[in-house]
Each structure stands twice: as structure tokens, then as C-alpha cells.
Design a protein around this motif. Structure first.
Motif, short mmCIF file in Angstrom:
data_model
loop_
_atom_site.label_atom_id
_atom_site.label_comp_id
_atom_site.label_asym_id
_atom_site.label_seq_id
_atom_site.Cartn_x
_atom_site.Cartn_y
_atom_site.Cartn_z
N ALA A 1 0.84 -1.06 0.08
CA ALA A 1 -0.09 0.11 -0.09
C ALA A 1 1.18 1.31 0.20
CB ALA A 1 -0.97 -0.05 1.31
N ALA A 2 1.97 1.23 0.66
CA ALA A 2 2.93 2.39 0.72
C ALA A 2 3.75 2.46 -0.58
CB ALA A 2 3.89 2.19 1.91
N TYR A 3 4.14 1.40 -1.39
CA TYR A 3 5.27 1.58 -2.15
C TYR A 3 4.46 1.43 -3.58
CZ TYR A 3 9.24 1.78 0.51
OH TYR A 3 10.40 2.43 1.45
N GLU A 4 3.46 0.68 -3.80
CA GLU A 4 2.88 0.69 -5.07
C GLU A 4 2.48 2.23 -5.69
OE1 GLU A 4 -0.36 -1.99 -4.66
OE2 GLU A 4 0.89 -3.83 -5.24
N PRO A 5 1.89 3.05 -4.85
CA PRO A 5 1.68 4.27 -5.45
C PRO A 5 3.19 5.30 -5.71
CG PRO A 5 0.64 4.18 -3.31
CD PRO A 5 1.48 2.97 -3.51
N ARG A 6 4.26 4.70 -5.12
CA ARG A 6 5.43 5.55 -5.42
C ARG A 6 6.26 5.06 -6.86
NH1 ARG A 6 4.99 5.64 0.30
NH2 ARG A 6 5.90 7.67 1.29
N PRO A 7 7.03 5.72 -7.16
CA PRO A 7 7.98 5.55 -8.35
C PRO A 7 8.92 4.48 -8.25
CG PRO A 7 8.67 7.28 -7.46
CD PRO A 7 7.66 7.13 -6.57
N CYS A 8 8.32 3.05 -8.31
CA CYS A 8 9.06 2.05 -7.91
C CYS A 8 8.51 0.93 -8.42
CB CYS A 8 9.65 2.00 -6.51
SG CYS A 8 8.42 1.62 -5.23
N ASP A 9 8.96 -0.20 -8.34
CA ASP A 9 8.52 -1.56 -8.85
C ASP A 9 8.54 -2.62 -7.43
OD1 ASP A 9 7.74 -1.02 -11.48
OD2 ASP A 9 9.70 -1.30 -12.09
N PRO A 10 7.51 -2.64 -6.74
CA PRO A 10 7.70 -3.19 -5.36
C PRO A 10 7.38 -4.89 -5.57
CG PRO A 10 5.61 -2.33 -5.43
CD PRO A 10 6.32 -1.65 -6.70
N GLY A 11 8.39 -5.53 -4.83
CA GLY A 11 7.97 -6.99 -4.69
C GLY A 11 8.07 -7.46 -3.30
N VAL A 12 7.88 -8.74 -3.17
CA VAL A 12 7.92 -9.33 -1.89
C VAL A 12 8.65 -10.87 -1.99
CG1 VAL A 12 6.69 -10.24 0.10
CG2 VAL A 12 5.77 -8.22 -1.13
N LEU A 13 9.71 -11.18 -0.91
CA LEU A 13 10.30 -12.29 -1.01
C LEU A 13 9.43 -13.14 0.03
CD1 LEU A 13 12.46 -14.52 -1.67
CD2 LEU A 13 13.90 -13.40 -0.08
N HIS A 14 8.67 -14.13 -0.44
CA HIS A 14 8.05 -15.23 0.71
C HIS A 14 9.18 -16.24 1.01
CE1 HIS A 14 4.18 -13.14 0.27
NE2 HIS A 14 4.64 -12.96 -1.08
N LEU A 15 9.40 -16.48 2.13
CA LEU A 15 10.09 -17.48 2.35
C LEU A 15 9.48 -18.84 3.30
CD1 LEU A 15 13.58 -16.05 3.51
CD2 LEU A 15 13.07 -17.45 1.09
N PHE A 16 8.36 -18.36 4.11
CA PHE A 16 7.67 -19.58 4.62
C PHE A 16 6.64 -20.04 3.85
CE2 PHE A 16 9.25 -16.81 7.91
CZ PHE A 16 9.38 -17.68 8.99
N ARG A 17 6.40 -19.67 2.48
CA ARG A 17 5.61 -20.41 1.59
C ARG A 17 6.35 -19.93 0.09
NH1 ARG A 17 -0.69 -19.94 1.71
NH2 ARG A 17 -0.40 -21.73 0.11
N ARG A 18 7.75 -20.51 0.10
CA ARG A 18 8.55 -20.33 -0.77
C ARG A 18 8.26 -21.14 -2.25
NH1 ARG A 18 15.07 -21.69 -0.78
NH2 ARG A 18 15.39 -21.60 -2.99
N ASP A 19 8.11 -20.34 -3.33
CA ASP A 19 7.90 -20.70 -4.44
C ASP A 19 8.84 -20.56 -5.67
OD1 ASP A 19 7.57 -18.15 -4.98
OD2 ASP A 19 5.40 -18.28 -5.39
N LEU A 20 9.91 -20.16 -5.18
CA LEU A 20 11.22 -20.03 -6.08
C LEU A 20 12.41 -21.28 -5.74
CD1 LEU A 20 11.84 -16.14 -5.96
CD2 LEU A 20 10.22 -17.29 -7.67
N ASP A 21 12.94 -21.75 -7.06
CA ASP A 21 13.99 -22.62 -6.75
C ASP A 21 15.19 -21.94 -6.47
OD1 ASP A 21 15.03 -21.80 -9.09
OD2 ASP A 21 14.29 -23.76 -10.35
N ASP A 22 16.34 -22.69 -6.36
CA ASP A 22 17.60 -21.78 -5.85
C ASP A 22 18.06 -20.75 -7.07
OD1 ASP A 22 17.61 -22.93 -3.37
OD2 ASP A 22 19.20 -24.45 -4.20
N ALA A 23 17.93 -21.24 -8.22
CA ALA A 23 18.38 -20.25 -9.34
C ALA A 23 17.26 -19.15 -9.65
CB ALA A 23 18.27 -20.99 -10.48
N ALA A 24 16.08 -19.41 -9.20
CA ALA A 24 15.19 -18.18 -9.27
C ALA A 24 15.25 -17.32 -8.34
CB ALA A 24 13.75 -18.74 -9.58
N LEU A 25 15.57 -17.76 -6.96
CA LEU A 25 15.67 -16.98 -5.90
C LEU A 25 16.89 -16.30 -6.25
CD1 LEU A 25 14.95 -16.28 -2.94
CD2 LEU A 25 16.23 -18.24 -2.42
#
Length: 252
Positions: free
Chosen positions: A60-84
Motif C-alpha cells: 500500500a505504501a510503495y505501489e503508488p510510489r515511483p518504484c516496482d515493489p515486490g515481496v520475498l516469501h520464504l515461509f511459503r517459498r515458490d522459487l527454486d535456488d536459481a530463481a531465488l
């Protein structure tokens, strides 16, 4: 691009931001330190167990700002080592949230995130965070990860010395951290009051800011007599961008 140019390695300690403040001054300051006009900003909420509400507040804070926000989830991880690795190394800013410093470090090591953050740091990604997200970059920190306030001689070691967050707002922080430094349980370090931000470039303090006139950043060191001394650093007072440029606040 000249591959011979070594990127600056930077860490920012935050005493506020989207999770505690409404004015957004520290968030705007962080974005202003990024290496691109529209940076990729990754929020890492590991210390809170990837709390959904915390993630929602970041977006909510960063989506309106001039940036591309993302989130790293580790407790329900969906990226393999290379993608991470690809994901983290593509970020311009990595913003670590608050919570348990000890749990944060343990989970990162299981997933290899500690190694990837060191690699990102060496490649010029700005690393920053609040509370546990400030503690984690140093060699040691002052924490309540184990219940009562205590010292934790552990961290990624990207910032020399130790860190104490919430220096002015949580009862017992100041005296407990000073005692840890005085006895050598923690190395000399940085005490961050709520409302401040500190930028370190290659381990050296290169900028200190505050969103309130009274908040300060302190350097805390042993004084050689079994006690310690604290030195307030000069901070720039942040103001909304449509007003005049930030002014200098002298150390008291």
C-alpha cells in the motif's frame, strides 16, 4: 558499462518508515538513494513470519510510489535456488522488515538468503531495514528475540560493529545496550532512535537524517574506564519534497 568500476556497497538503518509513520519521509529518502529513477524494491518480511498484514502495508505504501515493489516469501517459498538468486540480484533496494532478529538469521541461512544478500551487497544493491531489519546487517545487535532485552553476537557482518534499534522509545533499550558495549558483550556500534535513518557506504556513515527535530543517531563506544560513551551525529531534517531542501540539525 565499465566492468572495472566497483559498485558502492551500501546499508541503511531505519528508525521508521511505512510500518510506523504516516508522512512517508523515510520511505522517500530510501527511494532517493536507489541507483535508478524507478528502482525495484523487494520487501523481505521474514522476521515477522511473512505476516500478511505487514506485506499489505508495504504494498500500500510503495505501489503508488515511483518504484516496482515486490515481496520475498520464504515461509511459503515458490522459487527454486536459481530463481531465488535471479530475483534477489535483480533488485535495486532490499527492505527487511521488523520482528525476530534471531529467527530471521536462522531462516535466511536455511534458504541460502544470507549468501545471496552478501552477493547483492557486493553488486551495489542498497540493503536497508527497520528493527530486526536494521540489526541483521551488523556483526551483532541488541534484541528482544529471546524475550528480555539482550545482546546477540550474530549477524551478516556487512556493517562493522553492532546496532541497537528503538533506542529512545522502548524501556530499557538505552541502558541495556550501553551495558553490553561497556562490557564488550557487543562491539561499539550505532544506536538508532525512532524517526532517524543512517546510510553507510563501504562501512562508513555517509548520511544521517531525521523526520523529527528531536530524534538522533548515536555512536556508542567503550570509554576505557569500564563504561561507554555515546556521541550524537548531526542529522539532516527531512521535509516533504514540495517544500524547501532539508536543513542541518547539529549534534546536541
Amino acid at each position: 558499462m565499465d566492468v572495472s568500476v566497483v559498485p558502492e556497497r551500501r546499508v541503511a538503518l531505519l528508525g521508521g518508515g511505512f510500518s510506523t509513520d504516516d508522512d512517508g519521509l523515510l520511505d522517500d529518502w530510501i527511494l532517493g538513494q536507489a541507483r535508478t529513477p524507478r528502482p525495484k524494491v523487494c520487501f523481505v518480511p521474514t522476521a515477522s513470519g511473512d505476516a500478511p498484514g505487514y506485506i499489505d502495508r508495504f504494498l500500500a505504501a510503495y505501489e503508488p510510489r515511483p518504484c516496482d515493489p515486490g515481496v520475498l516469501h520464504l515461509f511459503r517459498r515458490d522459487l527454486d535456488d536459481a530463481a531465488l538468486r535471479t530475483f534477489l540480484l535483480s533488485q535495486d533496494v532490499i527492505y527487511v522488515g521488523g520482528g525476530s532478529t534471531a529467527n530471521l538469521l536462522a531462516v535466511w541461512r536455511v534458504h541460502g538468503v544470507d549468501r545471496l544478500l552478501r552477493e547483492a551487497y557486493d553488486h551495489g544493491t542498497l540493503l536497508c531495514g527497520i528493527s530486526a531489519g536494521a540489526n541483521c546487517w551488523a556483526e551483532g545487535s541488541h534484541t528482544d528475540s529471546f524475550g528480555p532485552l539482550t545482546h546477540l553476537p550474530d549477524g551478516l557482518g556487512l556493517l562493522p560493529g553492532s546496532v541497537c534499534p528503538h533506542y529512545d522509545t522502548e524501556e530499557g533499550r538505552r541502558s541495556s545496550y550501553r551495558a553490553a558495549v561497556a562490557t564488550g558483550a557487543l562491539p561499539a556500534g550505532w544506536a538508532v532512535e525512532d524517526g532517524t535513518g543512517a546510510l553507510f557506504t563501504d562501512g562508513r556513515l555517509t548520511d544521517a537524517v531525521t523526520r523529527t527535530p528531536d530524534a538522533r543517531l548515536y555512536r556508542v563506544e567503550r570509554d576505557g574506564s569500564g563504561d561507554c560513551e555515546e556521541r550524537a551525529e548531526s542529522c539532516r531534517l527531512l521535509v516533504p519534497t514540495d517544500q524547501h531542501a532539508p536543513s542541518e540539525l547539529p549534534a546536541p
